[in-house]
Write a protein that holds these residues in place. Structure first.
Motif, PDB file in Angstrom:
ATOM      1  N   THR A  63       0.846  -1.182   0.000  1.00 45.21           N
ATOM      2  CA  THR A  63       0.000   0.000   0.000  1.00 45.21           C
ATOM      3  C   THR A  63       0.888   1.241   0.000  1.00 45.21           C
ATOM      4  OG1 THR A  63      -1.771  -1.113   1.186  1.00 45.21           O
ATOM      5  CG2 THR A  63      -1.729   1.298   1.291  1.00 45.21           C
ATOM      6  N   VAL A  64       0.544   2.167  -0.862  1.00 44.15           N
ATOM      7  CA  VAL A  64       1.320   3.401  -0.976  1.00 44.15           C
ATOM      8  C   VAL A  64       0.504   4.551  -0.413  1.00 44.15           C
ATOM      9  CG1 VAL A  64       2.366   5.034  -2.586  1.00 44.15           C
ATOM     10  CG2 VAL A  64       2.623   2.568  -2.958  1.00 44.15           C
ATOM     11  N   ILE A  65       1.129   5.344   0.425  1.00 40.86           N
ATOM     12  CA  ILE A  65       0.490   6.489   1.055  1.00 40.86           C
ATOM     13  C   ILE A  65       0.774   7.725   0.216  1.00 40.86           C
ATOM     14  CG2 ILE A  65       0.450   7.936   3.134  1.00 40.86           C
ATOM     15  CD1 ILE A  65       1.467   5.349   4.614  1.00 40.86           C
ATOM     16  N   GLU A  66      -0.250   8.487  -0.070  1.00 46.68           N
ATOM     17  CA  GLU A  66      -0.073   9.764  -0.757  1.00 46.68           C
ATOM     18  C   GLU A  66      -0.485  10.872   0.194  1.00 46.68           C
ATOM     19  OE1 GLU A  66      -2.176  10.285  -4.416  1.00 46.68           O
ATOM     20  OE2 GLU A  66      -1.059  12.108  -4.931  1.00 46.68           O
ATOM     21  N   SER A  67       0.328  11.902   0.285  1.00 49.38           N
ATOM     22  CA  SER A  67       0.110  12.925   1.304  1.00 49.38           C
ATOM     23  C   SER A  67       0.676  14.261   0.860  1.00 49.38           C
ATOM     24  CB  SER A  67       0.788  12.476   2.600  1.00 49.38           C
ATOM     25  OG  SER A  67       0.820  13.509   3.552  1.00 49.38           O
ATOM     26  N   HIS A  68       0.246  15.317   1.541  1.00 45.97           N
ATOM     27  CA  HIS A  68       0.814  16.650   1.322  1.00 45.97           C
ATOM     28  C   HIS A  68       1.918  16.940   2.330  1.00 45.97           C
ATOM     29  CE1 HIS A  68      -2.115  17.151   4.499  1.00 45.97           C
ATOM     30  NE2 HIS A  68      -1.731  18.385   4.728  1.00 45.97           N
ATOM     31  N   GLY A  69       2.260  15.955   3.163  1.00 46.08           N
ATOM     32  CA  GLY A  69       3.328  16.141   4.132  1.00 46.08           C
ATOM     33  C   GLY A  69       3.564  14.884   4.944  1.00 46.08           C
ATOM     34  N   TYR A  70       4.403  15.013   5.976  1.00 44.82           N
ATOM     35  CA  TYR A  70       4.846  13.824   6.684  1.00 44.82           C
ATOM     36  C   TYR A  70       5.120  14.151   8.154  1.00 44.82           C
ATOM     37  CZ  TYR A  70       7.752   9.859   8.009  1.00 44.82           C
ATOM     38  OH  TYR A  70       8.255   8.752   8.635  1.00 44.82           O
ATOM     39  N   SER A  71       4.673  13.247   9.032  1.00 41.13           N
ATOM     40  CA  SER A  71       5.041  13.297  10.437  1.00 41.13           C
ATOM     41  C   SER A  71       5.085  11.863  10.944  1.00 41.13           C
ATOM     42  CB  SER A  71       4.029  14.112  11.246  1.00 41.13           C
ATOM     43  OG  SER A  71       4.373  14.122  12.610  1.00 41.13           O
ATOM     44  N   PHE A  72       6.225  11.455  11.457  1.00 37.07           N
ATOM     45  CA  PHE A  72       6.398  10.048  11.814  1.00 37.07           C
ATOM     46  C   PHE A  72       5.538   9.655  13.009  1.00 37.07           C
ATOM     47  CE2 PHE A  72       8.484   6.484  13.947  1.00 37.07           C
ATOM     48  CZ  PHE A  72       8.658   5.610  12.891  1.00 37.07           C
ATOM     49  N   PHE A  73       5.500  10.508  14.051  1.00 37.88           N
ATOM     50  CA  PHE A  73       4.868  10.113  15.300  1.00 37.88           C
ATOM     51  C   PHE A  73       3.426  10.586  15.461  1.00 37.88           C
ATOM     52  CE2 PHE A  73       9.359   9.885  16.866  1.00 37.88           C
ATOM     53  CZ  PHE A  73       9.352   8.521  17.094  1.00 37.88           C
ATOM     54  N   GLY A  74       3.013  11.566  14.667  1.00 37.18           N
ATOM     55  CA  GLY A  74       1.689  12.105  14.938  1.00 37.18           C
ATOM     56  C   GLY A  74       0.981  12.591  13.700  1.00 37.18           C
ATOM     57  N   ASP A  75      -0.250  13.064  13.891  1.00 37.74           N
ATOM     58  CA  ASP A  75      -1.036  13.615  12.800  1.00 37.74           C
ATOM     59  C   ASP A  75      -0.535  15.007  12.452  1.00 37.74           C
ATOM     60  OD1 ASP A  75      -2.630  11.363  12.805  1.00 37.74           O
ATOM     61  OD2 ASP A  75      -4.022  12.207  14.294  1.00 37.74           O
ATOM     62  N   LEU A  76      -0.868  15.417  11.243  1.00 35.56           N
ATOM     63  CA  LEU A  76      -0.513  16.751  10.807  1.00 35.56           C
ATOM     64  C   LEU A  76      -1.512  17.759  11.345  1.00 35.56           C
ATOM     65  CD1 LEU A  76       0.227  15.801   7.126  1.00 35.56           C
ATOM     66  CD2 LEU A  76       1.888  16.340   8.889  1.00 35.56           C
ATOM     67  N   LYS A  77      -1.050  18.918  11.702  1.00 33.96           N
ATOM     68  CA  LYS A  77      -1.958  19.963  12.155  1.00 33.96           C
ATOM     69  C   LYS A  77      -2.776  20.514  10.996  1.00 33.96           C
ATOM     70  CE  LYS A  77      -2.326  24.491  14.300  1.00 33.96           C
ATOM     71  NZ  LYS A  77      -1.713  25.535  15.122  1.00 33.96           N
ATOM     72  N   TYR A  78      -2.145  20.710   9.847  1.00 40.14           N
ATOM     73  CA  TYR A  78      -2.784  21.404   8.736  1.00 40.14           C
ATOM     74  C   TYR A  78      -3.210  20.429   7.642  1.00 40.14           C
ATOM     75  CZ  TYR A  78      -1.029  25.755  10.764  1.00 40.14           C
ATOM     76  OH  TYR A  78      -0.791  26.809  11.602  1.00 40.14           O
ATOM     77  N   PRO A  79      -4.464  20.480   7.210  1.00 40.10           N
ATOM     78  CA  PRO A  79      -4.898  19.676   6.067  1.00 40.10           C
ATOM     79  C   PRO A  79      -4.351  20.279   4.774  1.00 40.10           C
ATOM     80  CG  PRO A  79      -6.660  21.127   6.748  1.00 40.10           C
ATOM     81  CD  PRO A  79      -5.556  21.318   7.751  1.00 40.10           C
ATOM     82  N   ALA A  80      -4.539  19.566   3.688  1.00 42.76           N
ATOM     83  CA  ALA A  80      -3.963  20.012   2.419  1.00 42.76           C
ATOM     84  C   ALA A  80      -4.531  21.338   1.954  1.00 42.76           C
ATOM     85  CB  ALA A  80      -4.184  18.943   1.341  1.00 42.76           C
ATOM     86  N   ASP A  81      -5.787  21.627   2.273  1.00 40.50           N
ATOM     87  CA  ASP A  81      -6.443  22.806   1.731  1.00 40.50           C
ATOM     88  C   ASP A  81      -6.568  23.949   2.744  1.00 40.50           C
ATOM     89  OD1 ASP A  81      -8.197  21.561   3.416  1.00 40.50           O
ATOM     90  OD2 ASP A  81      -9.923  21.649   2.056  1.00 40.50           O
ATOM     91  N   PHE A  82      -5.674  24.002   3.743  1.00 43.23           N
ATOM     92  CA  PHE A  82      -5.784  25.075   4.724  1.00 43.23           C
ATOM     93  C   PHE A  82      -5.523  26.427   4.044  1.00 43.23           C
ATOM     94  CE2 PHE A  82      -1.265  24.229   4.651  1.00 43.23           C
ATOM     95  CZ  PHE A  82      -0.648  25.434   4.980  1.00 43.23           C
ATOM     96  N   PRO A  83      -6.173  27.508   4.510  1.00 40.17           N
ATOM     97  CA  PRO A  83      -6.021  28.799   3.816  1.00 40.17           C
ATOM     98  C   PRO A  83      -4.705  29.493   4.110  1.00 40.17           C
ATOM     99  CG  PRO A  83      -7.526  29.015   5.659  1.00 40.17           C
ATOM    100  CD  PRO A  83      -7.216  27.550   5.542  1.00 40.17           C
ATOM    101  N   HIS A  84      -4.248  29.416   5.366  1.00 38.33           N
ATOM    102  CA  HIS A  84      -2.987  30.050   5.743  1.00 38.33           C
ATOM    103  C   HIS A  84      -2.584  29.514   7.109  1.00 38.33           C
ATOM    104  CE1 HIS A  84      -5.055  32.631   8.673  1.00 38.33           C
ATOM    105  NE2 HIS A  84      -5.964  32.854   7.739  1.00 38.33           N
ATOM    106  N   LEU A  85      -1.322  29.688   7.475  1.00 38.54           N
ATOM    107  CA  LEU A  85      -0.844  29.272   8.786  1.00 38.54           C
ATOM    108  C   LEU A  85      -1.540  30.083   9.872  1.00 38.54           C
ATOM    109  CD1 LEU A  85       2.937  29.121   7.855  1.00 38.54           C
ATOM    110  CD2 LEU A  85       1.419  27.165   8.200  1.00 38.54           C
ATOM    111  N   ASP A  86      -1.820  29.454  11.009  1.00 41.16           N
ATOM    112  CA  ASP A  86      -2.589  30.100  12.059  1.00 41.16           C
ATOM    113  C   ASP A  86      -1.894  31.323  12.654  1.00 41.16           C
ATOM    114  OD1 ASP A  86      -4.537  28.224  11.737  1.00 41.16           O
ATOM    115  OD2 ASP A  86      -4.047  27.061  13.530  1.00 41.16           O
ATOM    116  N   TYR A  87      -0.565  31.354  12.626  1.00 40.21           N
ATOM    117  CA  TYR A  87       0.139  32.399  13.350  1.00 40.21           C
ATOM    118  C   TYR A  87       0.512  33.604  12.482  1.00 40.21           C
ATOM    119  CZ  TYR A  87       4.090  29.750  11.368  1.00 40.21           C
ATOM    120  OH  TYR A  87       4.947  29.086  10.529  1.00 40.21           O
ATOM    121  N   VAL A  88       0.137  33.623  11.219  1.00 42.66           N
ATOM    122  CA  VAL A  88       0.459  34.766  10.369  1.00 42.66           C
ATOM    123  C   VAL A  88      -0.725  35.714  10.268  1.00 42.66           C
ATOM    124  CG1 VAL A  88       2.024  33.331   8.997  1.00 42.66           C
ATOM    125  CG2 VAL A  88      -0.311  33.738   8.170  1.00 42.66           C
TER     126      VAL A  88
END
Length: 639
Positions: free
Chosen positions: A48-73
């Motif tokens: 099985t091949v995983i397709e993603s917009h990013g990577y984190s070994f130990f946990g889930d990603l905070k931002y989904p692929a379609d987020f509008p902007h980073l929360d802190y900007v």
């Protein structure tokens, strides 16, 4: 960040980014990664091949692929204006990928990596030059699907061939530590088509590291290298062309550097970049030392200053610009890891190989007196390689997870059994006088035991050789800190002195390990892994710019391997605590200090999001310029 005042703005910016585990050190203003999976099968694999917009070994990603902007900007931050800061010493190159020359501040500001990071999801990496990545559950390889819109500064598109070329260039001509790390984990790079590149990993490569390692590769133009004949091994005042938001505008050697924002930057509307890279220009003014730079700041020659001198912060910020409200003096929260700033011993020198000698010398640095007398009580003592690291910091007696790693090392005779029961080593405490007599007596006993005996002249010798200690330093601002330490060492019978040189000499001597003691920091990150080999591993001790100490033990090598192989957060944290505990017991550093706030001053024309993200000050990244406020300052003659 409380950093050594001799460090230039380039080092300062790199340090703040390293707190977030900047994967390669080549990216300029960001970091990153992520995971979001949909299963499908590539033709050459039954996994099985995983397709993603990013990577984190130990946990889930905070931002989904379609987020509008980073929360802190601030997504509506205006573009324009100039950010100006200062750098110390000299520069003669913009090539950060060689040991030759002294690099100018922000030398890699035009470079981007395949993956990038963010300041509120520190263990993740997000696609920057790629739109998605694909990898099997085994992580035997990763495919990056490059964004077709990515352009180099000359307008030419980024292709998979450029990524392959960059990897092969570094493997042929990059720094030895880079070649060792990448060569051990990446077997080859394949071009599938113009926008698709595949990294194949070696069977023994730690699977936790491989994707972020590959994604940490910067992107160079093959055509540009061929046309210019640029040599990666040589210093050069021609910067390597990149894809990033800034490029070199102009420079005067040893005077200033100006970078300009690219109006045609390919990624200006990308969700990762909304509200970022807001200044039209970034200017670095060079000065010989911090005192000269401070006078220039008061005169309005540059506009933003991170103050690393506690004395200046406590006593000198009462000039007219402050009183008239033109300059803001602020203490902004810093939630990042401490840098472990310390004096470090050069263990390649025989006199420092005896731990009793190291401990005795360490007893002579009086932090408590220094903090009260010299630092105005602004600092905390560095105690750990992961200060402010929570579950990464060794405290008290070993936990169950630590014991599971430490016991086999004791059984194999690599560690003393006391490591299993004693509390983690803390720096010695001292009294309120510069020379603590109790510590002097203890240090004297240690040196006597080690065979360094006081002669009739009050100097310590062993086998006819004087015990000497020289502190390598390039900044006059540090004299007031080194000199009391040196006086205490002299009281112990050590022939001690300050060896102050210019910044370029200091860089050259550290690279050639030509020193007794020097000041060093350890930017180790929240998920340390293979990079620990460059900081503390035996394989890199004679070629790494990180392992200045020449530190090497089989026990720590094995602990580093356990950290690299950790497949759960608990195992990772236990491994890091065990490593922290063992290295602190070796006493190859004399811990200095850190503080949990940014002490900054700036002319009142800069704005920042409130609150700031916990892991970055970000003044070059997501602050912005208030044109109306700047005009008021100019009208008042403040600038």
């Amino acid at each position: 960040m409380p950093s050594h005042p001799a460090r230039t703005i380039a080092a300062s910016r790199a340090a703040s980014r390293s707190r977030m585990t900047l994967r390669l050190g080549a990216a300029v203003l960001g970091l990153g990664a992520l995971v979001a999976s949909t299963g499908f099968a590539r033709a050459e694999s039954h996994e099985t091949v995983i397709e993603s917009h990013g990577y984190s070994f130990f946990g889930d990603l905070k931002y989904p692929a379609d987020f509008p902007h980073l929360d802190y900007v601030n997504p509506d931050a205006p573009k324009g204006g100039e950010m100006s800061q200062w750098g110390q010493g000299t520069f003669d190159s913009f090539n950060l990928y060689t040991r030759k020359g002294r690099q100018g501040a922000l030398a890699t500001i035009g470079h981007e990596n395949i993956l990038t990071g963010v300041y509120d999801d520190p263990t993740a990496s997000y696609c920057l030059l790629c739109s998605t990545m694909e990898y099997p559950e085994s992580k035997d390889w990763v495919i990056f699907n490059l964004r077709p819109e990515v352009r180099f500064a000359d307008g030419t598109p980024l292709t998979a061939e450029d990524i392959k070329f960059t990897f092969e260039l570094f493997m042929e001509k990059g720094l030895p530590s880079f070649r060792a790390a990448f060569g051990a984990m990446i077997s080859d790079v394949e071009v599938i088509d113009d926008q698709t590149v595949k990294f194949n990993f070696t069977p023994d490569a730690p699977r936790r590291d491989v994707i972020e390692l590959a994604g940490g590769l910067p992107a160079f133009s093959k055509a540009w290298f061929e046309e210019t004949g640029f040599e990666l091994e040589e210093s050069s005042l021609t910067p390597i062309m990149g894809t990033g938001p800034y490029e070199l505008d102009s420079y005067e050697v040893n005077s200033r550097i100006i970078y300009k924002r690219r109006e045609d930057y390919w990624g200006k509307d990308l969700n990762l970049n909304v509200g970022r890279y807001n200044f039209d220009r970034i200017r670095i003014e060079y000065f010989g030392d911090s005192s000269a730079a401070f006078e220039a700041f008061k005169a309005g020659e540059y506009a933003f200053r991170t103050e690393n001198s506690s004395k200046e912060w406590a006593t000198s910020y009462d000039f007219p610009g402050i009183r008239d409200g033109y300059v803001v003096k602020a203490e902004l929260p810093d939630g990042g890891l401490g840098t472990g700033q310390s004096y470090v011993f050069n263990l390649r020198r025989e006199k420092f190989r005896d731990p009793r000698v190291r401990e005795a010398i360490g007893l002579m640095f009086n932090f408590e007196w220094s903090n009260e007398t010299l630092f105005y009580g602004l600092y905390n003592r560095t105690t750990s390689f992961w200060d402010n690291g929570g579950p990464l910091t060794a405290m008290g007696a070993p936990t169950e997870g630590e014991l599971a790693l430490l016991q086999p090392l004791v059984d194999d005779g690599l560690l003393d059994a006391s490591i299993l029961t004693e509390d983690a080593v803390l720096p010695p405490t001292s009294g309120n006088r510069q020379l603590d007599r109790r510590n002097l007596r203890q240090a004297s006993g240690l040196l006597d035991e080690a065979g360094w005996i006081v002669g009739d002249d009050g100097k310590r010798r062993k086998d006819g050789r004087l015990l000497t200690v020289e502190i390598l330093e390039s900044s006059p601002a540090f004299d007031r800190i080194h000199n009391p330490f040196i006086q205490n060492l002299q009281a112990l019978g050590i022939e001690a002195k300050l060896d102050r040189v210019d910044p370029s000499q200091a860089t050259d001597r550290e690279r050639n390990y030509d020193f007794d003691l020097t000041v060093h920091g350890f930017n180790l990150g929240y998920e340390p892994s293979t990079g620990l080999k460059q900081w503390f591993g035996c394989d890199a001790m004679e070629e790494s710019t990180r392992n200045l100490m020449g530190f090497c033990t089989e026990a720590t090598d094995r602990l580093i391997d356990a950290i690299i192989q950790a497949d759960s957060t608990d195992d990772l944290q236990a491994g890091v605590r065990a490593l922290d505990r063992v290295m602190r017991a070796e006493r190859f550093t004399i811990p200095q200090w850190f503080k949990d706030k940014h002490t900054v001053a700036y002319y009142d024309m800069y704005r920042h999001p409130d609150p700031l993200p916990p892991l970055a000050l970000g003044e070059l990244d997501f602050w912005w310029y208030d044109a109306e406020a700047a005009q008021r300052l100019k009208d008042a003659g403040a600038l």
